[in-house]
Design a protein around this motif. Structure first.
Motif, short mmCIF file in Angstrom:
data_model
loop_
_atom_site.label_atom_id
_atom_site.label_comp_id
_atom_site.label_asym_id
_atom_site.label_seq_id
_atom_site.Cartn_x
_atom_site.Cartn_y
_atom_site.Cartn_z
N CYS A 72 0.86 -1.18 0.00
CA CYS A 72 0.00 0.00 0.00
C CYS A 72 0.90 1.23 0.00
CB CYS A 72 -0.98 0.00 1.17
SG CYS A 72 -0.34 0.66 2.71
N CYS A 121 5.76 1.06 4.61
CA CYS A 121 6.47 0.72 5.85
C CYS A 121 7.86 0.17 5.52
CB CYS A 121 5.70 -0.35 6.62
SG CYS A 121 4.08 0.19 7.18
N CYS A 172 1.39 -5.60 8.29
CA CYS A 172 -0.05 -5.92 8.24
C CYS A 172 -0.26 -7.10 7.30
CB CYS A 172 -0.85 -4.71 7.81
SG CYS A 172 -0.80 -4.39 6.05
S1 SF4 Z 1 2.96 -3.32 5.84
FE1 SF4 Z 1 0.80 -2.89 5.46
S2 SF4 Z 1 0.53 -0.74 6.05
FE2 SF4 Z 1 2.72 -1.07 5.78
S3 SF4 Z 1 3.12 -0.49 3.64
FE3 SF4 Z 1 2.81 -2.70 3.69
S4 SF4 Z 1 0.65 -2.93 3.21
FE4 SF4 Z 1 0.94 -0.80 3.83
#
Ligand code: SF4
Length: 695
Positions: free
Chosen positions: A12, A16, A44
């Motif tokens: 997304c 992160c 996530c």
């Molecule tokens: S870990 Fe989850 S919130 Fe973080 S960038 Fe990846 S998809 Fe997005």
């Protein structure tokens, strides 16, 4: 051979920082970067599903050139040279016939946006746009009208907040890991959460107060909160007298908007509104009225977003510990700036933007984001000039822009559609050429500057070699630029060239990333002195409640409240949102995530369902003025009776995405293409639909 690689997730847009464990050129484990405070090694569900994307055979595996009708799925495999030559020749023909402004480039903002913007400036076209305008154009304009900063330059100090109000910001489902961890910590320490939404979400269930507001009336709630704060003298008088101008005009404006008035409009008890105003004021300045994202999106959204920022200003929470913060970049940390190719001298571009952004149509909207919802109209009307070619990089105009039936018709008139994509997205399938992008674990990208209280630099190194014949977008654009005679504006041959260019003035070297995957540019948080040091970017150097930016363009700072239209009998306001398992429209076909949430459903209140004969779990047909769809009903009291709700991004029409194909319905097919003409955002929630049991 085993190795650890520092990278940045791109399942997304949050990006992160991650640690990728690799054995024999294959990814065996992904986790959040354990050294990054607030992340604590977490990831996530979507981040974990990056593994499924890496190995997915249902993504473009090599360059492809269309052979059949658009969208028919007939392709021939091409070599990279052939596909790039084909694209360049078509672009040259379009530019020769219609000028460089006839080429548009749309993308979801990413680490290489400075490169794609450079590409378009070198080409001579003003028409670069990003998804940001669709999501938060009016938030951006609202911030600029009050503080001079864009929303991207503002942040939130979740960890130290004592009181936070979220308007449809479904933070526990539409995830950002660090903010959530920080907010949970703050809540453990006693911070209170107020959640405002016509739908009961996971966030609503975690809130101290949940307000099921009548859809579209968030602005009325805010005017009553401002009224109460001013009437009862609850505002931060020191801060306001030092940093805010226009208070008397605001006081006069909100005089009629009492809690009793707002109770009629919103369906919320007047005493609750008063209590929230008092509770928030008691916690000032460690208060956050959250400015994004899914609060009421209507044709007057700018005024809703302004009202949120004004609430923060009155309680002194802008540039306060535990409030909103102005993000600090390398310069605030005493460094030089990060290198951006877009800062070069380019040939002058005289053509206006196709979408009138920053010009005739949207005079105060941020032209650097554009207003992509104008694309279909501009193509079909040829106003202000013909648009003949479009390059799309991981943006989905057929699922993210309202009224996709019209968009499809408009795009079909173009001479060239190019998709640079990781997925067989709707637009990739409809394109003439697919230039397949390597997924984020297979590529290195430009260094990320994360501005904030402590500015930091993050690096995405390549974890594994590409599974298929794909390339990173910076390389694709460079090769295309060379073929178009503008390669000198992208003076690099490798990712190391890009990194060294970016870092040259920062006093940071590549090896500085080795230990932890990031470089902190400041040891301590940088908060400006609230007495004398806050650098607002308005002409007055203060928060301007009466906005010269708006008023010079002919827009009032405080127009009288206009109630949103109520849905006519038998129709419902269509609300749209996100879940924790999917990112916009890009993950519905992911093997793991599809298993978690395979389709969307239509949330409908039991009274409405009973009236229509709609059964829980049965299919319904939905229809708006511009489109129709079919999906299962979820009959639930967790939605306001005036509204129905569906998750965004479903209703795929691409057979190559077998897991998501024809599951659920597409919200973009149903939504009417209306806009907030002041702020620039699409008015996503001004569509009414009918619902009936499916035949
Ligand atoms: S870990 Fe989850 S919130 Fe973080 S960038 Fe990846 S998809 Fe997005």
């Amino acid at each position: 051979m085993a190795k650890d690689v520092w990278s940045i997730c791109f399942m997304c847009t949050v990006r992160c920082p991650i640690l990728v464990k690799v054995v024999d050129d294959d990814v065996v484990w992904i986790q959040g970067n354990p050294h990054v405070p607030g992340l604590e090694g977490a990831l996530c569900a979507k981040g974990s599903a990056g593994l499924a994307l890496l190995h997915d055979q249902e993504r473009p595996q090599y360059p492809m050139i269309r052979t059949g009708k658009r969208g028919a799925g007939q392709w021939r495999r091409a070599s990279w040279d052939e596909a790039l030559d084909y694209t360049a020749e078509k672009l040259k023909a379009v530019i020769a016939a219609h000028g460089p402004q006839s080429v548009v480039f749309g993308e979801r903002a990413n680490l290489n946006t400075h490169i794609s913007k450079t590409f378009m400036k070198a080409l001579g076209s003003p028409n670069h746009f990003t998804h940001d305008a669709l999501c938060k154009g009016s938030v951006n304009t609202a911030f600029r009208s009050l503080t001079g900063y864009t929303d991207a330059e503002m942040g939130i100090d979740y960890a130290n907040t004592r009181y936070i109000v979220l308007y449809g910001r479904n933070i526990f489902e539409s995830l950002e890991i660090r903010p959530i961890n920080n907010l949970l910590d703050a809540m453990e320490k006693g911070a209170k959460l107020v959640y405002v939404d016509p739908r009961v979400t996971i966030t609503a269930t975690k809130a101290d107060r949940y307000l099921m507001i009548r859809p579209g009336t968030d602005l009325a709630l805010n005017y009553a909160l401002i009224h109460t704060i001013l009437k009862e003298g609850l505002y931060d008088k020191d801060y306001v007298s030092r940093w805010v101008i226009g208070l008397e005009e605001l006081k006069a404006f909100v005089e009629p908007y009492t809690p009793a008035w707002a109770a009629e409009e919103t369906g919320l008890p007047a005493e609750t509104i008063v209590q929230i105003a008092r509770e928030a004021a008691a916690a000032k300045p460690q208060v956050v009225f959250h400015y994004g994202y899914r609060g009421a999106h209507h044709t007057n959204e700018i005024y809703f977003r302004r009202s949120i920022i004004i609430l923060n200003a009155l309680l002194g929470s802008i540039e306060a510990k535990g409030g909103l913060i102005i993000k600090k970049g390398p310069k605030a940390a005493g460094r030089g700036d990060i290198g951006k190719y877009v800062n070069q001298e380019f040939p002058k571009i005289t053509a206006p933007r196709f979408d009138g952004s920053g010009g005739a149509v949207f005079p105060v909207a941020d032209a650097s984001h554009g207003n992509p919802q104008q694309l279909a109209k501009a193509i079909l009307s040829q106003d202000p000039y013909p648009i003949k070619a479009a390059i799309f990089n991981r943006i989905e105009p057929l699922q993210s822009i309202a009224d996709s039936n019209t968009m499809r018709k408009a795009l079909d008139t173009l001479d060239l559609i190019v998709a640079i994509d990781v997925n067989f997205s709707e637009i990739a399938w409809f394109a003439d050429v697919i230039l397949p992008e390597s997924m984020y674990l297979e590529r290195a990208d430009s260094i990320q500057l994360a501005s904030g209280l402590k500015p930091q630099l993050f690096i995405r190194r390549q974890a594994v070699s590409p599974r298929y014949d794909t390339k990173p977008s910076w390389e694709i654009l460079k090769k295309l630029a060379d073929r178009l005679g503008i390669g000198s504006y992208l003076p690099y041959e490798s990712i190391e060239d890009i990194w060294n260019f970016q870092l040259q003035d920062l006093g940071v070297s590549l090896t500085d990333f080795d230990a932890k995957g990031f470089v902190a540019l400041s040891k301590d948080p940088i908060l400006w002195d609230r007495k004398d040091g806050i650098k607002f970017k308005t002409d007055s150097g203060k928060i301007e409640l009466v906005s010269p930016l708006l008023e010079k363009a002919g827009f009032p700072s405080f127009p009288p409240y206009q109630p949103p239209a109520r849905p006519p009998e038998g129709r419902f306001r269509l609300l749209v949102g996100r879940c924790a398992a999917h990112t916009h429209c890009s993950t519905q076909n992911n093997l793991y995530l599809n298993e978690l949430v395979p389709e969307n459903e239509l949330w409908i209140h039991p009274q409405a369902a009973a009236k229509l004969g709609v059964q829980d779990g049965a299919f319904v047909e939905v229809e708006s003025a511009v489109g129709r769809g079919r999906l299962k009903a979820k009959v639930t009291e967790f939605i306001h009776p005036e509204a129905v709700f569906m998750l965004h991004g479903f209703g795929k029409t691409v057979p190559a995405q077998t897991r998501a194909y024809q599951k659920g319905a597409s919200d973009a097919v149903l939504q009417e293409n209306l806009s907030d003409m002041v702020g620039g955002s699409p008015a996503y929630e001004d569509t009414f639909i009918t619902v009936r049991p499916a035949k």
